[in-house]
Structure formats: C-alpha cells, structure tokens
Design an enzyme around this catalytic site. Structure first.
Site, PDB file in Angstrom:
ATOM      1  CD  GLU A  48      22.367  57.962  41.192  1.00 10.11           C
ATOM      2  OE1 GLU A  48      21.506  57.824  40.314  1.00 10.11           O
ATOM      3  OE2 GLU A  48      22.241  58.768  42.147  1.00 10.11           O
ATOM      4  CE1 TYR A  79      22.251  53.479  51.440  1.00 11.79           C
ATOM      5  CE2 TYR A  79      24.216  53.572  50.095  1.00 11.79           C
ATOM      6  CZ  TYR A  79      23.317  54.187  50.936  1.00 11.79           C
ATOM      7  OH  TYR A  79      23.467  55.510  51.275  1.00 11.79           O
TER       8      TYR A  79
END
Length: 152
Positions: free
Chosen positions: A105, A117
């Site tokens: 998260e 990411y």
C-alpha cells in the site's frame, strides 16, 4: 558511493528511527523495528555505505505472497536509486523464499513511490479509503503478479 544491502541489526536502529521520523507522518517505533530483527517472516534490508544508513525496506513473506510493509530513504539521499535497489532486493529475496506475487500500500499522494512501483511492474489494484490514521489519506493497493518469473 557504493551501497551495501545488509540485514537489519541492533546497530542500525538509531539511524533507521531517524530516517523513519523524517520520512513518515505516522512513524514506527524503535521497538517495532527491533521486533523485525527476529520476526520469522520478515526480510528487512538496510542500505548503507561509508556515510551510514541511507535507507531501508521490509517485506513479510507468507506462503507464496510478499507484502512490502515499509520502504524509506533518507531525505538527503533520495533520487539516487537507493529505493529501487531496496525494493528490487526485497523482491528477489521473496522469490527465493517461494513468493509468486507481491503487494503493498502506498499513499495516494506519493507520486514518486507510485512511479517507482509501476516501473518495477506493480499495478494499481484498488484503494483503501482513509487508510492512514494520521490524516485519513487513502492508500493505493498495488500488486506485482508473476513474481516467480520476474526479472527486475
């Protein structure tokens, strides 16, 4: 300077806590980091060089899934690729442990982390509304599928 990625130990705690406080609005306690040293599912890496600790990252590997639980780089060392090195190594360690996917998260406003990411193969998969207790910010849930064959 050459960065070494080593396992977390007691000697790193003071510098890690300082980076955590400079990086997070809801920082982990020193005791939380200390527990990761012996946590059986934890892979906790510290990026260090001659100047000291530059960053760190932790993933928990449960069965075939890796959950990246924290990554931080010292504010003065950002944009040197250290975060990418940490995440890449966490993922390869997870692969070695049999993980076939990874999740994390990230704050919805953390554009730099989202770009990192995504560049590493994670995809945005959902939103956790009001996830962060310090300000109620949403978290973007990201997954990396196919970790068993991921090449970084």
């Amino acid at each position: 300077m050459s960065i070494a990625l080593v396992n977390l130990s007691e000697r790193h705690l003071a510098e890690i806590v300082a980076i955590e406080r400079a990086s997070q609005t809801a920082p982990w306690s020193e005791e939380s980091f200390r527990k990761e040293i012996t946590h059986p599912i934890s892979v906790f890496l510290v990026a260090e060089d001659q100047a000291g600790v530059a960053g760190y990252g932790c993933a928990w590997v449960v069965v075939d899934e890796a959950h990246i639980v924290t990554v931080a780089v010292s504010p003065e060392r950002r944009r040197e690729g250290i975060g990418r090195q940490i995440v890449r190594r966490l993922l390869t360690e997870a692969q070695s442990s049999g993980a076939t996917c990874a999740t994390l998260e990230v704050r919805a406003t953390n554009e730099a982390a989202l770009r990192l990411y995504e560049a590493m193969g994670f995809v945005r998969s959902g939103i956790r509304k009001h996830y962060y207790p310090d300000n109620g910010e949403d978290a973007v849930v990201m997954w990396l599928y196919g970790l068993a064959t991921w090449a970084g």
